[in-house]
Motif scaffolding. Sequence first.
Motif, PDB file in Angstrom:
ATOM      1  N   VAL A   1       0.820  -1.203   0.000  1.00 19.40           N
ATOM      2  CA  VAL A   1       0.000   0.000   0.000  1.00 19.40           C
ATOM      3  C   VAL A   1       0.858   1.258   0.000  1.00 19.40           C
ATOM      4  N   LEU A   2       0.472   2.203  -0.855  1.00 15.25           N
ATOM      5  CA  LEU A   2       1.160   3.496  -0.886  1.00 15.25           C
ATOM      6  C   LEU A   2       0.356   4.546  -0.120  1.00 15.25           C
ATOM      7  N   ILE A   3      -0.965   4.540  -0.413  1.00  8.88           N
ATOM      8  CA  ILE A   3      -1.845   5.463   0.299  1.00  8.88           C
ATOM      9  C   ILE A   3      -3.008   4.671   0.884  1.00  8.88           C
TER      10      ILE A   3
ATOM     11  N   ASN B   1      -6.659   7.837   3.362  1.00 11.63           N
ATOM     12  CA  ASN B   1      -5.962   8.895   2.628  1.00 11.63           C
ATOM     13  C   ASN B   1      -4.602   9.267   3.206  1.00 11.63           C
ATOM     14  N   GLN B   2      -4.148   8.498   4.166  1.00  5.61           N
ATOM     15  CA  GLN B   2      -2.822   8.736   4.743  1.00  5.61           C
ATOM     16  C   GLN B   2      -1.754   8.039   3.892  1.00  5.61           C
ATOM     17  N   GLU B   3      -0.657   8.721   3.627  1.00  7.04           N
ATOM     18  CA  GLU B   3       0.457   8.103   2.929  1.00  7.04           C
ATOM     19  C   GLU B   3       1.168   7.130   3.890  1.00  7.04           C
ATOM     20  N   THR B   4       1.641   6.018   3.353  1.00 11.44           N
ATOM     21  CA  THR B   4       2.373   5.077   4.216  1.00 11.44           C
ATOM     22  C   THR B   4       3.837   5.496   4.312  1.00 11.44           C
ATOM     23  N   TYR B   5       4.456   4.924   5.306  1.00 12.98           N
ATOM     24  CA  TYR B   5       5.888   5.133   5.492  1.00 12.98           C
ATOM     25  C   TYR B   5       6.650   4.657   4.251  1.00 12.98           C
ATOM     26  N   PHE B   6       6.145   3.574   3.700  1.00 12.07           N
ATOM     27  CA  PHE B   6       6.780   2.992   2.511  1.00 12.07           C
ATOM     28  C   PHE B   6       6.829   3.994   1.358  1.00 12.07           C
ATOM     29  N   LEU B   7       5.729   4.717   1.180  1.00 19.85           N
ATOM     30  CA  LEU B   7       5.690   5.698   0.101  1.00 19.85           C
ATOM     31  C   LEU B   7       6.772   6.756   0.284  1.00 19.85           C
TER      32      LEU B   7
END
Length: 548
Positions: A296-298, A302-308
């Motif tokens: 998951v990116l977002i 609607n929160q961006e992930t740490y990964f993104l």
Amino acid sequence: MKDKIHELLVSAINDLYESKDLSIEIVKTKSEEHGDWSSNIAMIEAKKRGENPKELAKKIINSFSKEDWIEKIELAGPGFINFFLSKKANLKYLKELLDNKESFFPYKEKNKKNILIEYVSSNPTGPLHVGHGRGAAFGSALSYLLKKSGNKVTEEYYVNDQGLQTKILADSVHMKYLEKFNIDTSKIDSTNFYKGSYIDELASKIKNLKKDTFIKIKNEKEFIDLIINEMMLGIKETLNNFKVNFDSFFSESYLYDKKANKIREVLEDLKSDHSFEKEGALWFKSTKFGDDKDRVLIRSDNQETYFLSDIAYHKDKFQRNYDELINIWGSDHHGYLPRVKAAIEALKLNPENLKTIFIQFVSLIKKGKKISMSTRSADFVTLNQLLEEVGVDAARFFYLTKKSDQALEFDIDLAISQDKNNPVYYIQYAYARICSLEKELKKREMIFDLKEGIDNLDLLENKSELEIISSLEDYKIIIEQCCKNYEVHPICFYLRDLASKFHSYYNSETIINDDQKLRNAKFTLLLAIKKTIKSGMDVLIIETPEKM
RNA sequence: CUCCUGGUAGCUCAGCUGGAUAGAGCAUCUGCCUUCUAAGCAGAGGGUCGCAGGUUCGAAUCCUGCCCAGGAGGCCA
């Protein structure tokens, strides 16, 4: 010496037949029966060519040209070629070491690289603990090593000052802050909050600094920034005590900065070909690049992930034009690497230029018993506490003495002990003893003449002296190997070994004697040992006191 | 269940990109201070390199299977 033997072997083999991709291995021998250096090339080549290894070795030996630095060459065992060097040849390295007056370092990289090394990068949601200490010690030592061997190295700390954990930190502090004004906080759900005493201390500090301005938070960012800033001040202070100095601190929040817009950029890059929407979230199709599952990116909220943001961070690092990026991560992140590599590939960057080194866990041993730790419950020993207890030098050495990808048991009692049980003191003592000998020499009004010493090195011929001369050259091999493998623990083992040889030498005979030439030769040898110990300890970033 | 690490002397670990008799330190035992720092040195004992196969001139090292220990597998970071 190794290089010269290498040359000799290559030309000898080329005289015999046309040879392609020769990889010649030359090693120092373990026993003196086998000479000084040995090569197994005849066995390797014989296998390739279907020849008898002994016969081939014989042919190779016969085609050697006579060299004055070689005493003899022998065929031994199943096909080893053993080189016995003349005494003069064995002194060659020693002379190089001593000629080099300034900063002595035995190895220079042929292809100098511009390297970015990222390490520690601990979340600013709590103080550094003993686990972070290991990464810090390793990263700083490796950086020094790579710098010294000729590379350009930038040391960077990635600050996670964005996202959920940061918010929880802020909430945790805010609750304590409210309590300081006797405001009822019983309705706040604090199950996930950080609990350490540092939260309370930080709340007090903010009350002192800003009085009651944050009782009602109007600008949450201002409050978060203040807290992160305070946390980072503490972390930087600890790192500084621990002799770890970063060139740059890179904020995750910069990636979200409207002007920089790094996050948006990455989303654009991935959007068309490599991402998809599912269940209200935006996913990266990392399985396309060998990952186990898509990521998951977002999130659907609607929160961006740490990964993104981590993808954006890596992209930014690549764009800064380094030849190589090194990540030093806790080994609990090893499952995280495939998705990062996947993202790098998706962005058409070269994953080969990213090297990730994992650091295993540290457990503390005190009085033979394990001290348990967990970060969340704040039941951990901070790096500061450890430094107070065992000191910087011992802490650094113990962290570095074991292969980094192997779990470490840190024995506090051993690290505190100030005798030969403790390798740090043992090595430092060897250094201090040499300094003390130099002082004693002056006291007796004898003058050390380095030139005379170098000219008379061949007077050194007892067993311990020859052994030391030989092992001084090992340092070069060790450093070369460390640079190649990105490791530093062999230096710890080497230094202990060298110190041991010195102590033994010191005990076996009187160094300060009336024979001027011999005395100068001996002190020249001591100087070489001293320089080597200093050089090794410098890599580990550990002090070498002149007096103990 | 899948994946990753590791298993070497009583303990903590090196060695692992195949090489000659497997190495350190600690611990145990025996010696050494009127002599340059005893924060030291000399010596001794201690091993089926987890188990079983395989690859080859040669395996602690490479391959396969198994056993044991730790870790990882979130729309956490």
